[in-house]
Design a protein around this motif. Structure first.
Motif, PDB file in Angstrom:
ATOM      1  N   UNK A   1       0.844  -1.205   0.000  1.00 38.93           N
ATOM      2  CA  UNK A   1       0.000   0.000   0.000  1.00 38.93           C
ATOM      3  C   UNK A   1       0.877   1.252   0.000  1.00 38.93           C
ATOM      4  N   UNK A   2       1.856   1.292   0.892  1.00 38.69           N
ATOM      5  CA  UNK A   2       2.721   2.470   1.010  1.00 38.69           C
ATOM      6  C   UNK A   2       3.429   2.770  -0.309  1.00 38.69           C
ATOM      7  N   UNK A   3       3.780   1.705  -1.052  1.00 41.20           N
ATOM      8  CA  UNK A   3       4.455   1.875  -2.331  1.00 41.20           C
ATOM      9  C   UNK A   3       3.587   2.523  -3.396  1.00 41.20           C
ATOM     10  N   UNK A   4       2.283   2.576  -3.161  1.00 41.12           N
ATOM     11  CA  UNK A   4       1.353   3.173  -4.139  1.00 41.12           C
ATOM     12  C   UNK A   4       0.846   4.547  -3.707  1.00 41.12           C
ATOM     13  N   UNK A   5       1.239   4.993  -2.529  1.00 38.89           N
ATOM     14  CA  UNK A   5       0.800   6.314  -2.066  1.00 38.89           C
ATOM     15  C   UNK A   5       1.623   7.407  -2.740  1.00 38.89           C
TER      16      UNK A   5
ATOM     17  N   UNK B   1       5.369  11.825  -0.257  1.00 34.08           N
ATOM     18  CA  UNK B   1       5.066  12.608   0.928  1.00 34.08           C
ATOM     19  C   UNK B   1       3.947  12.034   1.781  1.00 34.08           C
ATOM     20  N   UNK B   2       3.289  10.981   1.291  1.00 30.53           N
ATOM     21  CA  UNK B   2       2.223  10.356   2.059  1.00 30.53           C
ATOM     22  C   UNK B   2       2.730   9.054   2.656  1.00 30.53           C
ATOM     23  N   UNK B   3       2.240   8.751   3.833  1.00 34.19           N
ATOM     24  CA  UNK B   3       2.559   7.470   4.471  1.00 34.19           C
ATOM     25  C   UNK B   3       1.250   6.848   4.940  1.00 34.19           C
ATOM     26  N   UNK B   4       1.321   5.575   5.245  1.00 29.28           N
ATOM     27  CA  UNK B   4       0.143   4.869   5.746  1.00 29.28           C
ATOM     28  C   UNK B   4      -0.371   5.529   7.026  1.00 29.28           C
ATOM     29  N   UNK B   5       0.555   6.019   7.860  1.00 29.71           N
ATOM     30  CA  UNK B   5       0.163   6.649   9.123  1.00 29.71           C
ATOM     31  C   UNK B   5      -0.639   7.930   8.912  1.00 29.71           C
ATOM     32  N   UNK B   6      -0.504   8.554   7.756  1.00 29.34           N
ATOM     33  CA  UNK B   6      -1.244   9.789   7.473  1.00 29.34           C
ATOM     34  C   UNK B   6      -2.702   9.517   7.117  1.00 29.34           C
ATOM     35  N   UNK B   7      -2.998   8.297   6.701  1.00 25.29           N
ATOM     36  CA  UNK B   7      -4.378   7.934   6.371  1.00 25.29           C
ATOM     37  C   UNK B   7      -5.150   7.711   7.666  1.00 25.29           C
TER      38      UNK B   7
END
Length: 158
Positions: A81-85, A88-94
């Motif tokens: 998932x993180x590789x497709x954000x 500047x976006x991370x999983x933690x930002x969601x």
């Protein structure tokens, strides 16, 4: 037109997906141990009526697979998932529900080749509807589609 049995299986799987996202969200919020969480959902949520909301009977084995499989493969799923954000976006930002929707959908794409890509994406768009407005559906659609292109393109390792 799908047969009643096929339609009922589809509804049971749809209910399992929504319940799995809810269970994983609860796990992240409260830290409830997975065995206790599964037991709670089996006994009190799946197929129950809570606060005037009727929960459809869910495919319990499918629900368990989604929850346990997502937890067991979380590092792999989060990396996909993180590789497709966007940069500047991370999983933690969601926010937490979005993370669980993407995790469950990605788990299904990685681990359930028996479920067609289109069905996985369509089902998680329906789950997204339960939590969000239209804009988020586009995000889920694009991200799961990108993950699918990567994980389903690989030849199966036997």
């Amino acid at each position: 037109m799908p047969s009643p049995k096929s339609r009922s299986r589809t509804q049971a799987r749809a209910a399992a997906r929504l319940a799995a996202v809810q269970a994983l969200y609860q796990h992240e919020m409260e830290g409830t141990a997975i065995p206790a969480l599964l037991h709670e959902f089996h006994q009190h949520r799946l197929g129950a009526t809570i606060e005037d909301a009727e929960y459809h009977d869910a495919d319990v084995f499918f629900f368990d697979d989604l929850v346990q499989g997502t937890m067991a493969r979380r590092a792999e799923i989060d990396a996909a998932v993180a590789g497709k954000l966007a940069a500047g976006w991370s999983l933690d930002r969601l926010d937490k529900p979005m993370r669980q929707i993407l995790r469950c959908g990605t788990y299904e794409l990685i681990a359930r080749p028996d479920v067609p890509v289109g069905a996985v994406i369509s089902e998680y768009l329906d789950v997204t509807d339960a939590f969000y407005d239209r804009r988020e559906k586009g995000f889920v659609n694009g991200l799961l589609d990108a993950v699918a292109k990567e994980v389903r393109a690989k030849p199966a390792a036997d």
